[in-house]
Write an enzyme that holds these catalytic residues in place. Structure first.
Site, PDB file in Angstrom:
ATOM      1  N   HIS A   1     -40.217  27.166   4.785  1.00 26.54           N
ATOM      2  CA  HIS A   1     -39.309  26.024   4.862  1.00 26.54           C
ATOM      3  C   HIS A   1     -38.914  25.487   3.488  1.00 26.54           C
ATOM      4  O   HIS A   1     -39.003  24.291   3.239  1.00 26.54           O
ATOM      5  CB  HIS A   1     -39.957  24.889   5.666  1.00 26.54           C
ATOM      6  CG  HIS A   1     -40.257  25.225   7.080  1.00 26.54           C
ATOM      7  ND1 HIS A   1     -41.129  24.467   7.857  1.00 26.54           N
ATOM      8  CD2 HIS A   1     -39.811  26.216   7.890  1.00 26.54           C
ATOM      9  CE1 HIS A   1     -41.208  24.991   9.068  1.00 26.54           C
ATOM     10  NE2 HIS A   1     -40.417  26.051   9.106  1.00 26.54           N
ATOM     11  N   PRO A   2     -38.441  26.309   2.548  1.00 27.65           N
ATOM     12  CA  PRO A   2     -38.071  25.758   1.242  1.00 27.65           C
ATOM     13  C   PRO A   2     -36.814  24.894   1.335  1.00 27.65           C
ATOM     14  O   PRO A   2     -35.832  25.258   1.990  1.00 27.65           O
ATOM     15  CB  PRO A   2     -37.818  27.005   0.390  1.00 27.65           C
ATOM     16  CG  PRO A   2     -37.403  28.052   1.376  1.00 27.65           C
ATOM     17  CD  PRO A   2     -38.219  27.774   2.606  1.00 27.65           C
TER      18      PRO A   2
END
Length: 541
Positions: A474-475
């Protein structure tokens, strides 16, 4: 020799989750010529569409950028594989398919930062605008849109029992995580349609590729944004070994994600001046925030061996059950082959002092040493838990001025005292759930991180967190949205590059703070809202 690809009203870099939405919405105006540039290829491979296909698409250079992080001190020196989708649909073509908006307070916090129009009440309609939700129309959901959401098509007795144990531990059962407060336990709703993955490419892009004003080019490596004075005027890219340029009459829109968008900006001379100079890149615009503010959810994977209840582990290793799973999917589009990587979720608090749920569990009826390796042969389940709002911040930097070189990704996981405290408490919460009476008949035994690590040994719990922690993919945050007065902000509340004309960033990289849950559908909402802003501004010109 550089070839010209022509002139367009809008050039979109990236046909991932955001890019597919932007292509759909901007090309809805037949007077607007739209060019979409995608580094990967099409999605004409079976494993893009069978839900368990993520086992074959992640870590496959055909479908994944196959990035790696730098060694992480907080993870005891380990470097992580860092998957990002490389095909139309982007990461929505290889991800967990979990539909999750986050919490209302996430977006209200954005509004409190001064970002007008980004509060929960503001963004809810943009989530609903593209929804096709199995629960039907309501105050929180809509039907008829391009983004299909369904209930999972497989059940496991062990998950029902774990959910009962969570209830005994004080985590109430709910039927929907997406009404603004996701605290509780629920089966994840998934982006599937009748047992097949429903990616952004299937929902938004492919249905409109026949529009004469929309052009998609694949196998493209964007090399830099063309900037004249203080205005973006196009993109330089390479395709099939040929250097090409495309010009934009209206706007260039970067939708290459939290890794790709800041990388392209820095290659274009927009970023921290000292860093660009280190690589011999002429500084077009000193923008210190580009590549900063990197955030991700770190998951801690706890594994428990069980007895007397079936899990996917032993069925996967049994030829009869494997054949049965294949037949069940072929005939009915049901069963384990429709499984998202996680089926059951909990949102709860790591301690009583938290004002709202701050940790998320992904529960799976399977276990393995690490992603990409075979399932264990003994029955077991995995409880992954992540800190929803980490305070650690990382950076995305160039390793080279060569556009083909992977960037340097430093997450700095567990680098703050608060994140370390939440990590230790998260392990304790997981163990408390597993000790509840509902699970006793199955005699759960902790094999990772291990029963020898005591709850009252904070140092040992932190070492364990460093050993078992890994990305949950989930960057966000690397071209963060903020006020022009914020020196670290990259785009404003209308997603325009602060200080440059004709250039926007519209993807997960603009999030100032990470949302409390899986980030794909919030990214699609951002693209929906961003496309509306572009069209509004075009009409005003």
């Amino acid at each position: 020799m550089t070839e010209s690809a022509g002139e367009f009203d809008y050039i979109i870099v990236g046909a991932g989750s955001a890019g597919c939405v932007l292509a759909n919405r901007l090309s809805a105006d037949p007077a607007a010529r739209v060019l979409v540039l995608e580094a990967g290829g099409g999605d004409n491979w079976i494993w893009f569409h069978i839900p368990v296909g993520y086992l074959y698409t992640i870590a496959n250079p055909r479908t994944d950028w196959c990035f790696k992080t730098e060694p992480e001190p907080g993870l005891n020196g380990r470097a992580l594989n860092y998957p990002r989708g490389r095909a139309i649909g982007g990461s929505s073509s290889i991800n967990a398919m979990i539909y999750m908006r986050g919490q209302a307070a996430d977006y209200d916090h954005w509004r409190q930062l001064g970002l007008a129009g980004w509060g929960w009440d503001d963004v809810l309609s943009f989530f609903e605008r593209h929804e096709d939700h199995f629960m039907g129309p309501s105050a929180y959901h809509a039907v008829g849109g391009e983004w299909r959401i369904e209930f999972p098509r497989v059940k496991w007795a062990v998950l029902e029992t774990i959910r009962a144990a969570a209830a005994q531990a004080g985590i109430r059962s709910i039927d929907d995580f997406n009404r603004g407060d996701n605290e509780g336990s629920c089966y994840f709703h998934v982006n599937q349609k009748r047992g097949r993955r429903w990616s952004a490419a299937r929902g938004f892009l492919k249905p409109v590729l026949g529009r004469p004003n929309l052009r998609l080019e694949t196998g493209v490596l964007a090399e830099r944004v063309l900037i004249e004075g203080r205005r973006a005027v196009g993109i330089a890219y390479r395709q099939d070994g040929v250097a090409r340029t495309a010009r934009a009459r209206g706007e260039v829109v970067l939708a290459a994600g939290a890794i790709g968008s800041p990388q392209l900006l820095m290659l274009s001379g927009v970023g921290p001046a000292a860093h660009l100079s280190e690589h011999g890149i002429p500084v077009v615009f000193d923008k210190p925030g580009v590549g900063g503010n990197l955030q991700d959810h770190l998951q801690l994977r706890l594994i428990f061996r069980v007895e007397g209840v079936p899990t996917l582990n032993e069925r996967y290793h049994n030829s009869f059950w494997r054949a049965r799973m294949a037949i069940e999917y072929a005939l009915f589009r049901r069963g384990p082959m429709t499984m998202a990587p996680s089926q059951l979720g909990f949102f709860t608090r790591s301690d009583k002092g938290q004002e709202r749920a701050n940790i998320q569990f992904h529960v799976q009826p399977l276990s393995l040493e690490r992603f990409g390796e075979p399932l264990h042969k003994f029955p077991a389940f995995t409880m992954s838990v992540c800190n929803l709002r980490p305070t650690s911040r990382g950076t995305l930097r160039l390793k080279s001025r060569d556009p083909t070189a992977a960037p340097e990704i430093k997450l700095n996981y567990l680098s703050t005292e608060e994140d370390r405290r939440v990590a230790a408490d998260s392990i304790r919460v997981a163990r408390r759930i597993v000790r509840e009476p509902a699970l006793r008949p199955f005699h759960p035994q902790e094999i990772l991180p291990g029963q020898e690590i005591r709850d009252d040994d904070e140092a040992a719990l932190l070492r364990a967190a460093g050993d078992i922690g890994t990305t949950i993919f989930h960057p966000v945050g690397t071209t963060k949205m903020g006020l022009p007065s914020d020196a670290t902000a990259v785009v404003d509340a209308r997603l325009k590059l602060i200080g440059l004309e004709g250039l926007r960033v519209i993807d997960a990289s603009v999030m100032p703070t990470i949302t409390s849950g899986n980030t794909n559908s919030p990214t699609i909402m951002i693209a929906e809202k961003g496309a509306g802003m572009i069209r509004e501004d075009a009409k005003a010109r």
